[in-house]
Write a protein that holds these residues in place. Structure first.
Motif, mmCIF file in Angstrom:
data_model
loop_
_atom_site.group_PDB
_atom_site.id
_atom_site.type_symbol
_atom_site.label_atom_id
_atom_site.label_comp_id
_atom_site.label_asym_id
_atom_site.label_seq_id
_atom_site.Cartn_x
_atom_site.Cartn_y
_atom_site.Cartn_z
ATOM 1 N N TYR A 159 0.853 -1.184 0.000
ATOM 2 C CA TYR A 159 0.000 0.000 0.000
ATOM 3 C C TYR A 159 0.890 1.235 0.000
ATOM 4 C CZ TYR A 159 -3.736 -3.242 1.196
ATOM 5 O OH TYR A 159 -4.627 -4.281 1.167
ATOM 6 N N TYR A 160 0.519 2.239 -0.793
ATOM 7 C CA TYR A 160 1.350 3.446 -0.862
ATOM 8 C C TYR A 160 0.490 4.698 -0.857
ATOM 9 C CZ TYR A 160 0.293 3.319 -5.911
ATOM 10 O OH TYR A 160 -0.343 3.294 -7.134
ATOM 11 N N ASN A 161 1.035 5.749 -0.253
ATOM 12 C CA ASN A 161 0.371 7.042 -0.131
ATOM 13 C C ASN A 161 0.635 7.848 -1.403
ATOM 14 O OD1 ASN A 161 0.184 9.964 0.510
ATOM 15 N ND2 ASN A 161 -0.346 9.238 2.555
ATOM 16 N N ALA A 200 4.981 6.323 4.154
ATOM 17 C CA ALA A 200 4.501 6.326 2.767
ATOM 18 C C ALA A 200 4.083 4.952 2.260
ATOM 19 C CB ALA A 200 5.579 6.885 1.846
ATOM 20 N N MET A 201 4.581 3.875 2.851
ATOM 21 C CA MET A 201 4.269 2.530 2.369
ATOM 22 C C MET A 201 4.112 1.578 3.543
ATOM 23 S SD MET A 201 6.972 2.050 -0.833
ATOM 24 C CE MET A 201 8.386 2.777 0.037
ATOM 25 N N VAL A 202 3.320 0.527 3.304
ATOM 26 C CA VAL A 202 3.200 -0.531 4.298
ATOM 27 C C VAL A 202 2.857 -1.824 3.572
ATOM 28 C CG1 VAL A 202 0.734 -0.149 4.755
ATOM 29 C CG2 VAL A 202 2.171 -1.154 6.536
ATOM 30 N N LEU A 203 3.430 -2.925 4.045
ATOM 31 C CA LEU A 203 3.130 -4.259 3.520
ATOM 32 C C LEU A 203 2.065 -4.871 4.417
ATOM 33 C CD1 LEU A 203 6.845 -5.388 3.045
ATOM 34 C CD2 LEU A 203 5.293 -4.648 1.225
ATOM 35 N N TRP A 204 0.878 -5.157 3.840
ATOM 36 C CA TRP A 204 -0.220 -5.567 4.721
ATOM 37 C C TRP A 204 -1.228 -6.415 3.964
ATOM 38 C CZ3 TRP A 204 0.754 -4.527 9.637
ATOM 39 C CH2 TRP A 204 -0.242 -4.820 10.592
ATOM 40 N N GLN A 205 -2.076 -7.067 4.754
ATOM 41 C CA GLN A 205 -3.198 -7.834 4.220
ATOM 42 C C GLN A 205 -4.490 -7.045 4.415
ATOM 43 O OE1 GLN A 205 -3.447 -11.627 6.248
ATOM 44 N NE2 GLN A 205 -1.242 -11.704 6.566
ATOM 45 N N ALA A 206 -5.143 -6.662 3.324
ATOM 46 C CA ALA A 206 -6.478 -6.055 3.383
ATOM 47 C C ALA A 206 -6.564 -4.914 4.401
ATOM 48 C CB ALA A 206 -7.525 -7.124 3.705
ATOM 49 N N GLU A 224 -9.164 7.278 -2.769
ATOM 50 C CA GLU A 224 -8.257 7.900 -3.741
ATOM 51 C C GLU A 224 -6.949 8.378 -3.126
ATOM 52 O OE1 GLU A 224 -11.522 11.029 -2.737
ATOM 53 O OE2 GLU A 224 -11.367 8.844 -3.038
ATOM 54 N N ASP A 225 -6.833 8.310 -1.797
ATOM 55 C CA ASP A 225 -5.601 8.762 -1.133
ATOM 56 C C ASP A 225 -4.474 7.741 -1.230
ATOM 57 O OD1 ASP A 225 -6.904 11.065 -0.334
ATOM 58 O OD2 ASP A 225 -7.399 10.302 1.662
ATOM 59 N N TRP A 226 -4.830 6.489 -1.450
ATOM 60 C CA TRP A 226 -3.814 5.448 -1.436
ATOM 61 C C TRP A 226 -3.959 4.522 -2.635
ATOM 62 C CZ3 TRP A 226 -6.117 0.637 -1.077
ATOM 63 C CH2 TRP A 226 -7.396 0.590 -0.504
ATOM 64 N N PHE A 261 0.621 5.255 8.556
ATOM 65 C CA PHE A 261 0.331 5.397 7.127
ATOM 66 C C PHE A 261 -0.881 6.300 6.921
ATOM 67 C CE2 PHE A 261 -1.762 4.174 3.213
ATOM 68 C CZ PHE A 261 -0.726 4.031 2.299
ATOM 69 N N ALA A 262 -1.935 6.045 7.666
ATOM 70 C CA ALA A 262 -3.167 6.829 7.499
ATOM 71 C C ALA A 262 -2.974 8.295 7.855
ATOM 72 C CB ALA A 262 -4.276 6.222 8.360
#
Length: 437
Positions: free
Chosen positions: A161-163, A275-281, A294-296, A269-270
């Motif tokens: 996930y990226y900002n 700027a980035m995070v490795l995550w599930q859902a 639309e932010d991410w 992140f929120a």
């Protein structure tokens, strides 16, 4: 040493539990029984942004089940940091819930205790049949060749996930596809009190998930073909060092992340601190903390080179949540009715939409909601480039021993201590010793 005690506790719990599954357990006195199914107890895993959020999500569904069946469900949402130890304690004491969620990576370990109801053909028929579920999800519910220890509930994989704004401000037009690109972009993003990548350095399971994937990319499985621990191979050492080096060497993870274990990296992140995070859902959590879709953006987890799925280009473990029943519940009929309800087509659509997961139930996947960009990445990853964690009885000990080693290495990095190949190997050797005791 703390990690020695933790791993020993897991070993003891598993060995003792194998001999106590005949003890009384499940619903407490005054609860249900097959003859009078009044009440079930349910331990749910923390899938949403908080325990309280999960209670708000699940309570209306449990009320719906009560209205349909007359069975009241007593809900407890257990944080991930506590869930495995709570389950192991319950298998030892015989005083567990009737129904519980388990991480699918724990299935073989908990199966070995004998405490969980085996899902043979007869039990699967009670919930509509095994063929309702996708094969990969069922395959992650226990040891191959034995009846599964649980039923798939939510299917997941990791994504990046990226900002979007932080990327644009740094002059980065696309998310990184390789680790070299991630580090290069990360150095542009890590400035002015903000950081490139979030991590949960004190979350043992998350540590394992990330280092297992990197291990696959380095050609390491962490277990040999006979199921024996093999934590000190060159590939395993390189994988752990690469992950910790994002903080220790590359300086793209904030030192404070070494203490994170309860989704704090998602909050960072929120709030635009990472700027980035490795995550599930993660969509539900982002929305709860004020982010708009639309932010991410979302992209596949990076690989060493090229694209995911080619050769050893694994970029996620096969993730997911399974639903299990304690074998000695006093209300096994009610427990199976509850599993059937939670895995029904309609409930799967409701719950998986809310949590941003993929339904393991085939019919539910046809809903248009599961074609959204985030879920398409998760679905494609599961189909083409995800690998299951080792389905060995001591997998949970692996998570405790190696997960703690990674946690301690992050603590060293946060304190400014050098993280060398030698120190990584020494920690992994100590972790392997705990598996042999």
């Amino acid at each position: 040493m703390r990690h020695l005690r933790a791993a020993a506790a897991v070993t003891l719990a598993i060995s003792v539990a194998a001999g106590v599954t005949g003890c009384g357990g499940g619903t407490s006195s005054g609860g249900g029984s097959n003859e009078s199914p009044k009440t079930l107890t349910y331990w749910a895993s923390n899938q949403g942004p908080s325990v309280e959020a999960d209670k708000k999500i699940l309570t209306p569904e449990l009320k719906k089940f009560e209205k349909e069946t007359g069975i009241k469900v007593k809900l407890e949402v257990v944080p991930w940091a506590d869930l495995l130890n709570r389950i192991l304690a319950a298998t030892t004491s015989g005083q567990g819930p009737d129904v519980l969620n388990i991480g699918n990576t724990w299935s073989a370990s908990l199966q070995a205790t004998g405490a969980l109801l085996p899902w043979d053909d007869k039990n699967f028929e009670a919930i509509g049949g095994r063929d309702r579920f996708i094969d990969s999800a069922v395959a992650s519910a226990g040891k191959e060749g034995e009846p599964p220890a649980a039923v798939p509930l939510y299917s997941l994989s990791y994504a990046l996930y990226y900002n979007k704004k932080m990327f644009a401000d740094a002059g980065i037009s696309t998310p990184p596809a390789t680790w070299d690109q991630l580090v290069a972009d990360g150095k542009k993003l890590s400035k002015d009190g903000k950081w490139a990548l979030g991590a949960e350095g004190s979350n043992l399971s998350n540590n394992i998930h990330q280092t297992f994937v990197l291990g696959q990319q380095h050609g390491a499985d962490f277990f040999d073909k006979d199921g024996k621990a093999d934590f000190t191979s060159d590939g395993a050492v390189s994988a752990v060092k690469q992950y910790v080096d994002f903080m220790a060497k590359d300086k793209i993870i904030a030192p404070g992340n070494a203490e994170y274990a309860q989704n704090q990296s998602l909050t960072d992140f929120a709030k635009g601190r990472t700027a980035m995070v490795l995550w599930q859902a993660a969509a539900t959590t982002f929305a709860s903390q004020g982010m708009k879709p639309e932010d991410w953006g979302v992209a596949p987890v990076p690989v060493p080179a090229g694209a995911p799925g080619a050769g050893k280009q694994t970029n996620s473990m096969v993730a997911g949540i399974n639903m299990a029943v304690f074998k000695n519940t006093k209300n096994i009929d009610g427990a199976k009715k509850f599993v059937k309800f939670m895995t029904s087509d309609e409930e799967q659509k409701i719950l998986c939409k809310t949590y941003g997961s993929m339904p393991p139930v085939k019919a539910a996947q046809s809903d248009p909601a599961f074609s959204a960009p985030e879920l398409k990445v998760l679905r494609d990853t599961l189909a083409t480039s995800a690998a299951p964690l080792p389905q060995v009885p001591n997998e949970s000990q692996f998570e405790t021993a190696v997960g703690t080693a990674v946690k301690e290495l992050f603590a060293d990095a946060a304190a400014g201590k050098p993280v060398t190949t030698e120190t990584v190997k020494a920690r992994l050797e100590k972790a392997q010793q705990t598996m042999q005791q």
